[in-house]
Design a protein around this motif. Structure first.
Motif, mmCIF file in Angstrom:
data_model
loop_
_atom_site.group_PDB
_atom_site.id
_atom_site.type_symbol
_atom_site.label_atom_id
_atom_site.label_comp_id
_atom_site.label_asym_id
_atom_site.label_seq_id
_atom_site.Cartn_x
_atom_site.Cartn_y
_atom_site.Cartn_z
ATOM 1 N N UNK A 253 -19.157 -18.194 -75.207
ATOM 2 C CA UNK A 253 -19.188 -18.985 -73.921
ATOM 3 C C UNK A 253 -17.775 -19.489 -73.494
ATOM 4 N N UNK A 254 -17.244 -20.217 -74.476
ATOM 5 C CA UNK A 254 -15.777 -20.854 -74.364
ATOM 6 C C UNK A 254 -14.811 -19.677 -74.519
ATOM 7 N N UNK A 255 -14.796 -18.713 -75.200
ATOM 8 C CA UNK A 255 -13.933 -17.648 -75.035
ATOM 9 C C UNK A 255 -14.014 -16.897 -73.892
ATOM 10 N N UNK A 256 -15.258 -16.585 -73.136
ATOM 11 C CA UNK A 256 -15.372 -16.249 -71.913
ATOM 12 C C UNK A 256 -14.486 -17.025 -70.898
ATOM 13 N N UNK A 257 -14.843 -18.158 -70.958
ATOM 14 C CA UNK A 257 -14.107 -19.216 -69.924
ATOM 15 C C UNK A 257 -12.604 -19.066 -70.298
ATOM 16 N N UNK A 258 -11.992 -18.906 -71.333
ATOM 17 C CA UNK A 258 -10.450 -18.695 -71.592
ATOM 18 C C UNK A 258 -10.062 -17.564 -71.096
ATOM 19 N N UNK A 259 -10.859 -16.587 -71.178
ATOM 20 C CA UNK A 259 -10.514 -15.225 -70.555
ATOM 21 C C UNK A 259 -10.393 -15.288 -68.970
ATOM 22 N N UNK A 260 -11.622 -15.841 -68.637
ATOM 23 C CA UNK A 260 -11.462 -16.081 -66.943
ATOM 24 C C UNK A 260 -10.428 -16.854 -66.478
ATOM 25 N N UNK A 261 -10.089 -17.709 -67.413
ATOM 26 C CA UNK A 261 -8.741 -18.756 -66.864
ATOM 27 C C UNK A 261 -7.442 -17.566 -66.639
ATOM 28 N N UNK A 262 -7.388 -16.902 -67.921
ATOM 29 C CA UNK A 262 -6.312 -16.014 -68.006
ATOM 30 C C UNK A 262 -6.224 -14.945 -66.937
ATOM 31 N N UNK A 263 -7.407 -14.651 -66.193
ATOM 32 C CA UNK A 263 -7.394 -13.826 -65.127
ATOM 33 C C UNK A 263 -7.152 -14.269 -63.822
ATOM 34 N N UNK A 264 -6.891 -15.607 -63.889
ATOM 35 C CA UNK A 264 -6.531 -16.435 -62.469
ATOM 36 C C UNK A 264 -7.882 -17.100 -61.939
ATOM 37 N N UNK A 265 -9.059 -17.084 -62.736
ATOM 38 C CA UNK A 265 -10.264 -17.674 -62.290
ATOM 39 C C UNK A 265 -10.354 -19.139 -62.842
ATOM 40 N N UNK A 266 -10.307 -20.054 -61.766
ATOM 41 C CA UNK A 266 -10.446 -21.579 -62.238
ATOM 42 C C UNK A 266 -11.760 -21.847 -63.001
ATOM 43 N N UNK A 267 -11.849 -22.248 -64.287
ATOM 44 C CA UNK A 267 -12.937 -22.342 -64.944
ATOM 45 C C UNK A 267 -12.974 -23.859 -65.585
ATOM 46 N N UNK A 291 -9.892 -28.116 -66.854
ATOM 47 C CA UNK A 291 -9.762 -26.830 -65.908
ATOM 48 C C UNK A 291 -8.843 -25.854 -66.693
ATOM 49 N N UNK A 292 -9.334 -24.753 -66.937
ATOM 50 C CA UNK A 292 -8.638 -23.561 -67.600
ATOM 51 C C UNK A 292 -8.246 -22.549 -66.518
ATOM 52 N N UNK A 293 -6.901 -22.142 -66.835
ATOM 53 C CA UNK A 293 -6.127 -21.187 -66.046
ATOM 54 C C UNK A 293 -5.401 -20.265 -66.834
ATOM 55 N N UNK A 294 -4.318 -19.709 -66.115
ATOM 56 C CA UNK A 294 -3.367 -18.751 -66.768
ATOM 57 C C UNK A 294 -2.401 -19.304 -67.897
ATOM 58 N N UNK A 295 -2.257 -20.435 -67.738
ATOM 59 C CA UNK A 295 -1.322 -21.184 -69.097
ATOM 60 C C UNK A 295 -2.485 -22.040 -69.949
ATOM 61 N N UNK A 296 -3.507 -21.854 -70.022
ATOM 62 C CA UNK A 296 -4.569 -22.623 -70.772
ATOM 63 C C UNK A 296 -4.965 -23.764 -69.955
ATOM 64 N N UNK A 297 -4.489 -24.863 -70.672
ATOM 65 C CA UNK A 297 -5.156 -26.199 -69.926
ATOM 66 C C UNK A 297 -4.383 -26.261 -68.484
ATOM 67 N N UNK A 298 -4.948 -26.270 -67.535
ATOM 68 C CA UNK A 298 -4.306 -26.558 -66.181
ATOM 69 C C UNK A 298 -4.617 -27.971 -65.750
#
Length: 336
Positions: A253-267, A291-298
């Motif tokens: 679940x957490x890895x999914x959130x990191x990947x979504x963040x890298x894709x530009x989805x704010x999680x 909040x996770x995003x393209x740079x990790x911790x947003x």
């Protein structure tokens, strides 16, 4: 009342057709690594999955490569620079490597063995894939995350936005356990759990849940079960392991959130990260909503309003966290 942070759907896997990430699982042959790798294989947002372990990773890779999803799975052994090859070009590195807990063993008892393992893995990541997001599952997380941070600092590649301690299992347990008390669907329950990832450093904020009126013995039992749920599993397995399957679910679940963040989805997910929230109290790492995003911790969110009882729990947690973090920092200083 207490403010709540809106969160993504509780569904484990994305239905998006977009593919993005190359993920490495370091420790893929173990009790957490195997089911975690299987779950990640079913995530359509992961294009490549690299699996490494001292033993067994090529076999695990061959096995889950038969699962009918499009991601390419590659297994790496210790020989022929397998660790370094597994890290090349990765976007996310997940680390479940280490020894499991046994009956009567606390997370801190794991320290001497797992500290060296995590330090050495951090060195390899720092040299081969310094821009990757790093998700640390290896216990004790309160100490292993600072170990990774200090090791990367020694290599001059540390970016606090890209280092995470995975505390998701505490949230998973909390939502399940409170649903059992309230007689509700756990998919509709969220309990923010802050602090750290062991025993009394785990602080469930029941006042911010759907059931702030839980009190008395029911409240005390719920807090204790969330804080020491891992002991329940260790005891039930009678020496055969610790919470590997539920941890794999939480890690996925957490890895999914990191990947979504890298894709530009704010999680938004809770994670143990370098944080300013209690740094003035000597606690530079803390788990809270992030909040996770393209740079990790947003963005690192404050914990919000809490009750007097939760304030007591928090003070106890901060005292334990300070010691745990200092232990990790000291280990790298004495064993660079």
């Amino acid at each position: 009342m207490f403010s709540k942070i809106s969160r993504p759907s509780a569904r484990l896997f994305s239905t998006s057709s977009a593919s993005y990430a190359k993920v490495a699982v370091i420790g893929a042959g173990g009790g957490i690594g195997q089911p975690l790798s299987l779950l990640l294989k079913t995530n359509p947002d992961i294009t490549a999955l690299n699996l490494y372990d001292l033993r067994g990773a090529p076999g695990v890779a061959a096995d889950i490569s038969h699962v009918n999803t499009s991601s390419v799975v590659t297994g790496f052994a210790a020989e022929n620079s397998g660790l370094e090859k597994s890290l090349e070009g990765t976007d996310v590195v997940v680390i479940p490597a280490g020894v499991p807990r046994k009956p009567g063993m606390s997370r801190d008892d794991l320290f001497n063995t797992n500290a060296s393992i995590v330090r050495d893995l951090a060195k390899a990541i720092g040299k081969i894939s310094p821009k990757a997001l790093i998700a640390v599952i290896s216990n004790p997380v309160n100490s292993t995350v600072p170990i990774v941070a200090e090791t990367l600092k020694n290599l001059n590649v540390y970016d606090p936005k890209r280092l995470f301690g995975v505390t998701t299992l505490d949230l998973v347990r909390a939502s399940r356990f409170i649903s059992q008390v309230a007689g509700t669907d756990p998919a509709n329950e969220h309990v923010s759990v802050v602090g750290g990832h062991s025993g009394t450093t785990i602080v469930p904020l029941i006042s911010q849940s759907n059931h702030p009126d839980i009190s008395g013995k029911a409240y005390e039992d719920l807090i204790n079960r969330i804080q020491f749920g891992g002991d329940e599993v260790v005891k039930a397995k009678a020496g055969a392991g610790s919470a590997t399957l539920s941890m794999a679910f939480a890690g996925s679940r957490f890895t999914k959130a990191l990947v979504q963040g890298l894709q530009g989805v704010s999680v938004v997910e809770n994670s143990f990260v370098e944080s300013p929230l209690y740094a003035d109290k000597g606690v530079p790492f803390f788990s809270s909503p992030v909040t996770l995003g393209k740079n990790g911790v947003e963005k690192i969110h404050p914990i919000g309003d809490i009750t007097a009882k939760e304030s007591e729990l928090l003070e106890t947690a901060l005292d334990g966290l300070k010691k745990n973090i200092e232990k990790g920092v000291k280990f790298v200083s004495e064993n660079p």
